[in-house]
Design an enzyme around this catalytic site. Structure first.
Site, mmCIF file in Angstrom:
data_model
loop_
_atom_site.group_PDB
_atom_site.id
_atom_site.type_symbol
_atom_site.label_atom_id
_atom_site.label_comp_id
_atom_site.label_asym_id
_atom_site.label_seq_id
_atom_site.Cartn_x
_atom_site.Cartn_y
_atom_site.Cartn_z
ATOM 1 N N GLU A 196 3.180 -4.631 -6.955
ATOM 2 C CA GLU A 196 1.901 -3.947 -7.102
ATOM 3 C C GLU A 196 1.790 -2.904 -6.008
ATOM 4 O OE1 GLU A 196 -2.801 -4.679 -6.120
ATOM 5 O OE2 GLU A 196 -1.563 -6.428 -6.574
ATOM 6 N N GLU A 229 15.652 -4.951 0.657
ATOM 7 C CA GLU A 229 16.963 -5.594 0.708
ATOM 8 C C GLU A 229 17.573 -5.482 -0.679
ATOM 9 O OE1 GLU A 229 18.962 -9.951 1.756
ATOM 10 O OE2 GLU A 229 16.781 -9.748 1.687
ATOM 11 N N ASN A 268 -5.053 3.892 -1.981
ATOM 12 C CA ASN A 268 -6.402 4.220 -1.539
ATOM 13 C C ASN A 268 -6.558 5.728 -1.682
ATOM 14 O OD1 ASN A 268 -7.304 1.561 -0.657
ATOM 15 N ND2 ASN A 268 -5.661 1.751 0.825
ATOM 16 N N LYS A 326 26.354 -8.208 11.010
ATOM 17 C CA LYS A 326 26.970 -9.520 10.777
ATOM 18 C C LYS A 326 26.797 -9.999 9.341
ATOM 19 C CE LYS A 326 26.654 -11.001 15.547
ATOM 20 N NZ LYS A 326 26.106 -11.948 16.501
ATOM 21 N N ARG A 329 0.862 -1.183 0.000
ATOM 22 C CA ARG A 329 0.000 0.000 0.000
ATOM 23 C C ARG A 329 0.896 1.229 0.000
ATOM 24 N NH1 ARG A 329 -2.671 -3.766 2.840
ATOM 25 N NH2 ARG A 329 -4.845 -4.073 2.244
ATOM 26 N N HIS A 351 10.298 -7.445 4.048
ATOM 27 C CA HIS A 351 10.912 -6.625 3.014
ATOM 28 C C HIS A 351 10.690 -7.236 1.639
ATOM 29 C CE1 HIS A 351 14.052 -9.636 4.005
ATOM 30 N NE2 HIS A 351 14.279 -9.606 2.695
#
EC number: 4.4.1.5
Length: 180
Positions: A94, A167, A98, A151, A31, A121
């Site tokens: 997508e 990412e 709204n 890490k 959204r 993500h």
């Protein structure tokens, strides 16, 4: 390459039923508060194109389907044929807008990473992670994690305008990631 690779086997994995032959993941939906801002970000920073916009006036929302197009992609000009083609693709994003949400103050959607955690993500693969990081810096993209931090080396996380995490990885640097 093995032509009959059926996936790694782990507890809970079952053979794919014949009835699922031809199923594929087409898109994931986010959204968005303001489509103009989100479309500018994803087209400028990640090189995505809008394949199709669908408006649903009675329900007051619009859908935007985005992809990273390849030079040999043959996208139909005709809107109906392009809709069919769009829903045959893999790895689309997508956006659901709204109507009126762009008038609301601040970030209005949960990014999935605050408590309670849920959605985490989306991920983009890039040919050169360090060039991508430089590109993100040039475009004032907000970082959550740079490749040298934490890490997990050589993995980047950035935020989009709605606060969703993205990412970013370079596939060739992923070969020895995790327990092989």
């Amino acid at each position: 390459m093995h032509d009959n690779f059926q996936g790694e086997q782990h507890p809970g994995v079952e053979p794919a039923p014949e009835a699922t032959r031809g199923f594929r993941l087409n898109h994931s939906m986010l959204r968005v508060k303001d489509p103009e801002v989100s479309l500018a970000f994803y087209s400028r920073v990640f090189g995505m194109s809008v394949l199709r916009r669908l408006d649903f006036e009675e329900m007051q929302f619009s859908l935007y389907f985005l992809a990273n197009l390849e030079a040999d992609d043959q996208v139909p000009e005709d809107a109906a044929a392009r809709s069919t083609w769009t829903f045959q693709q893999r790895g689309l994003l997508e956006f659901t807008h709204n109507w009126g949400s762009e008038e609301q103050e601040g970030r209005i959607y949960h990014d999935g990473n605050a408590e309670p955690q849920g959605f985490g993500h989306i991920c983009f693969a890039v040919p050169d992670l360090h060039a991508a990081v430089a590109w993100f810096d040039e475009n004032d993209v907000e970082f959550i994690k740079r490749p040298e931090q934490g890490k997990l080396k050589d993995v980047v996380f950035v935020k989009d305008p709605d606060g969703y995490w993205i990412e970013v990885v370079q596939p060739s640097l992923m070969a020895n990631m995790g327990d092989a």
